[in-house]
Write a protein that holds these residues in place. Structure first.
Motif, PDB file in Angstrom:
ATOM      1  N   ARG A 214       0.834  -1.201   0.000  1.00 15.40           N
ATOM      2  CA  ARG A 214       0.000   0.000   0.000  1.00 15.40           C
ATOM      3  C   ARG A 214       0.873   1.256   0.000  1.00 15.40           C
ATOM      4  O   ARG A 214       0.564   2.247  -0.670  1.00 15.40           O
ATOM      5  N   ALA A 215       1.985   1.229   0.744  1.00 16.94           N
ATOM      6  CA  ALA A 215       2.884   2.377   0.778  1.00 16.94           C
ATOM      7  C   ALA A 215       3.498   2.612  -0.606  1.00 16.94           C
ATOM      8  O   ALA A 215       3.624   3.756  -1.045  1.00 16.94           O
ATOM      9  N   ALA A 216       3.878   1.527  -1.297  1.00 13.98           N
ATOM     10  CA  ALA A 216       4.454   1.659  -2.637  1.00 13.98           C
ATOM     11  C   ALA A 216       3.424   2.217  -3.611  1.00 13.98           C
ATOM     12  O   ALA A 216       3.740   3.056  -4.465  1.00 13.98           O
ATOM     13  N   TRP A 217       2.178   1.752  -3.477  1.00 16.36           N
ATOM     14  CA  TRP A 217       1.092   2.266  -4.322  1.00 16.36           C
ATOM     15  C   TRP A 217       0.859   3.746  -4.056  1.00 16.36           C
ATOM     16  O   TRP A 217       0.758   4.562  -4.985  1.00 16.36           O
ATOM     17  N   ALA A 218       0.800   4.141  -2.791  1.00 19.60           N
ATOM     18  CA  ALA A 218       0.576   5.538  -2.437  1.00 19.60           C
ATOM     19  C   ALA A 218       1.714   6.413  -2.943  1.00 19.60           C
ATOM     20  O   ALA A 218       1.494   7.549  -3.376  1.00 19.60           O
ATOM     21  N   ALA A 219       2.943   5.889  -2.914  1.00 27.20           N
ATOM     22  CA  ALA A 219       4.083   6.650  -3.411  1.00 27.20           C
ATOM     23  C   ALA A 219       3.915   6.946  -4.900  1.00 27.20           C
ATOM     24  O   ALA A 219       4.166   8.067  -5.361  1.00 27.20           O
ATOM     25  N   ARG A 220       3.486   5.940  -5.659  1.00 24.13           N
ATOM     26  CA  ARG A 220       3.266   6.157  -7.095  1.00 24.13           C
ATOM     27  C   ARG A 220       2.196   7.211  -7.331  1.00 24.13           C
ATOM     28  O   ARG A 220       2.331   8.071  -8.213  1.00 24.13           O
ATOM     29  N   ILE A 221       1.121   7.159  -6.553  1.00 18.14           N
ATOM     30  CA  ILE A 221       0.017   8.107  -6.714  1.00 18.14           C
ATOM     31  C   ILE A 221       0.481   9.524  -6.418  1.00 18.14           C
ATOM     32  O   ILE A 221       0.174  10.473  -7.154  1.00 18.14           O
ATOM     33  N   LEU A 222       1.242   9.703  -5.336  1.00 19.56           N
ATOM     34  CA  LEU A 222       1.696  11.042  -4.957  1.00 19.56           C
ATOM     35  C   LEU A 222       2.657  11.620  -5.997  1.00 19.56           C
ATOM     36  O   LEU A 222       2.578  12.814  -6.323  1.00 19.56           O
ATOM     37  N   ILE A 223       3.555  10.793  -6.513  1.00 19.72           N
ATOM     38  CA  ILE A 223       4.497  11.281  -7.526  1.00 19.72           C
ATOM     39  C   ILE A 223       3.752  11.642  -8.807  1.00 19.72           C
ATOM     40  O   ILE A 223       4.020  12.676  -9.433  1.00 19.72           O
ATOM     41  N   ALA A 224       2.804  10.800  -9.210  1.00 24.90           N
ATOM     42  CA  ALA A 224       2.006  11.104 -10.400  1.00 24.90           C
ATOM     43  C   ALA A 224       1.218  12.392 -10.203  1.00 24.90           C
ATOM     44  O   ALA A 224       1.116  13.224 -11.117  1.00 24.90           O
ATOM     45  N   ALA A 225       0.672  12.578  -9.004  1.00 25.29           N
ATOM     46  CA  ALA A 225      -0.090  13.794  -8.714  1.00 25.29           C
ATOM     47  C   ALA A 225       0.809  15.019  -8.755  1.00 25.29           C
ATOM     48  O   ALA A 225       0.427  16.068  -9.289  1.00 25.29           O
ATOM     49  N   ALA A 226       2.014  14.902  -8.190  1.00 25.63           N
ATOM     50  CA  ALA A 226       2.948  16.032  -8.193  1.00 25.63           C
ATOM     51  C   ALA A 226       3.314  16.429  -9.626  1.00 25.63           C
ATOM     52  O   ALA A 226       3.359  17.621  -9.960  1.00 25.63           O
ATOM     53  N   ASP A 227       3.564  15.438 -10.479  1.00 21.80           N
ATOM     54  CA  ASP A 227       3.889  15.740 -11.875  1.00 21.80           C
ATOM     55  C   ASP A 227       2.708  16.406 -12.581  1.00 21.80           C
ATOM     56  O   ASP A 227       2.870  17.391 -13.301  1.00 21.80           O
ATOM     57  N   GLY A 228       1.527  15.839 -12.371  1.00 16.84           N
ATOM     58  CA  GLY A 228       0.338  16.405 -13.003  1.00 16.84           C
ATOM     59  C   GLY A 228       0.024  17.806 -12.497  1.00 16.84           C
ATOM     60  O   GLY A 228      -0.396  18.684 -13.270  1.00 16.84           O
ATOM     61  N   LEU A 229       0.233  18.045 -11.218  1.00 18.23           N
ATOM     62  CA  LEU A 229      -0.021  19.369 -10.654  1.00 18.23           C
ATOM     63  C   LEU A 229       0.935  20.413 -11.220  1.00 18.23           C
ATOM     64  O   LEU A 229       0.560  21.580 -11.393  1.00 18.23           O
ATOM     65  N   GLN A 230       2.169  19.990 -11.515  1.00 17.21           N
ATOM     66  CA  GLN A 230       3.094  20.949 -12.109  1.00 17.21           C
ATOM     67  C   GLN A 230       2.607  21.404 -13.479  1.00 17.21           C
ATOM     68  O   GLN A 230       2.714  22.587 -13.828  1.00 17.21           O
ATOM     69  N   LEU A 231       2.049  20.479 -14.252  1.00 20.96           N
ATOM     70  CA  LEU A 231       1.491  20.843 -15.553  1.00 20.96           C
ATOM     71  C   LEU A 231       0.287  21.759 -15.374  1.00 20.96           C
ATOM     72  O   LEU A 231       0.155  22.792 -16.056  1.00 20.96           O
TER      73      LEU A 231
END
Length: 230
Positions: A178-195
């Motif tokens: 679950r921690a690994a999954w959440a890490a992927r979600i947060l990184i994807a969100a950070a990238d998308g938020l920058q756009l």
């Protein structure tokens, strides 16, 4: 490590000078496009002379992003040593350099091609950030412990602390996954938020990631614990 000598030292110093000039150019650019000529003029060289030191434009830009990572490490500490709040500070500080944010977003998309010079850089960067963020998330979830709300938070947070045998092992594996999954979600969100932020600078990237981390940990928003981010 032995320092470069002779012509190698000159080449290394010139590369550093070009990278520093490019960093400054992108940091000051705002929404304006930065050209190789802009960088070349800052170091008194021709466009071809600048690219000669890197083998091409894309390789130069990859070196610029790597240098930005190095600057963040000098200011906030190495990735493995940074707290969640320091990671949030980096994300917030990005708002002062939209040119570098745009460079990151553009190059990350282009680097999906295996032949792109930045392909290995981004692959390694994402791997290191995912692994370190998962460690931070697992620790933050354990800190939530029995005070968490909801079965998911309890499973991740406690990891079946105080139990032994197959059930504890299974709960621990689930917590790590679950921690690994959440890490992927947060990184994807950070990238998308920058756009999204490039299109609408009113967006508070750091606050959005903080709130998402709280939601992923089933933690009430606004609590003072460290909140892991990419």
């Amino acid at each position: 490590m032995t320092k470069p000598r002779g012509p190698y030292a000159k080449t290394s110093a010139k590369r550093r000078q070009i990278i520093d000039a490019a960093l400054a150019a992108y940091a000051e650019a705002g929404s304006r496009k930065v050209s190789v000529r802009d960088i070349a003029q800052r170091v008194g060289m021709t466009d071809a002379g600048v690219l000669h030191h890197f083998g091409g434009r894309e390789a130069l830009l990859t070196a610029v992003l790597a240098a930005r990572d190095e600057a963040a490490a000098e200011r906030y500490g190495a990735l493995e040593e940074r707290s969640a709040e320091e990671n949030l500070s980096i994300l917030a500080a990005n708002a002062s350099t939209p040119g570098l944010v745009k460079l990151f977003v553009d190059l990350a998309a282009a680097a999906a091609e295996p032949e792109h010079p930045a392909h290995d850089y981004f692959g390694d960067r994402y791997d290191r950030h995912r692994r370190q963020l998962a460690v931070q998330l697992a620790g933050a979830a354990r800190a939530v412990g029995p005070n968490a709300e909801g079965p998911d938070a309890a499973a991740v947070g406690s990891g079946a602390v105080g139990t032994e045998g197959p059930d504890a092992e299974g709960a621990g594996t689930e917590a790590r996954e679950r921690a690994a999954w959440a890490a992927r979600i947060l990184i994807a969100a950070a990238d998308g938020l920058q756009l999204q932020w490039l299109l609408d600078p009113r967006i508070d990237m750091a606050d959005d990631i903080r709130r998402l981390a709280d939601a992923l940990l089933d933690r009430p928003a606004g609590r003072p614990e460290d909140r892991p981010v990419s």
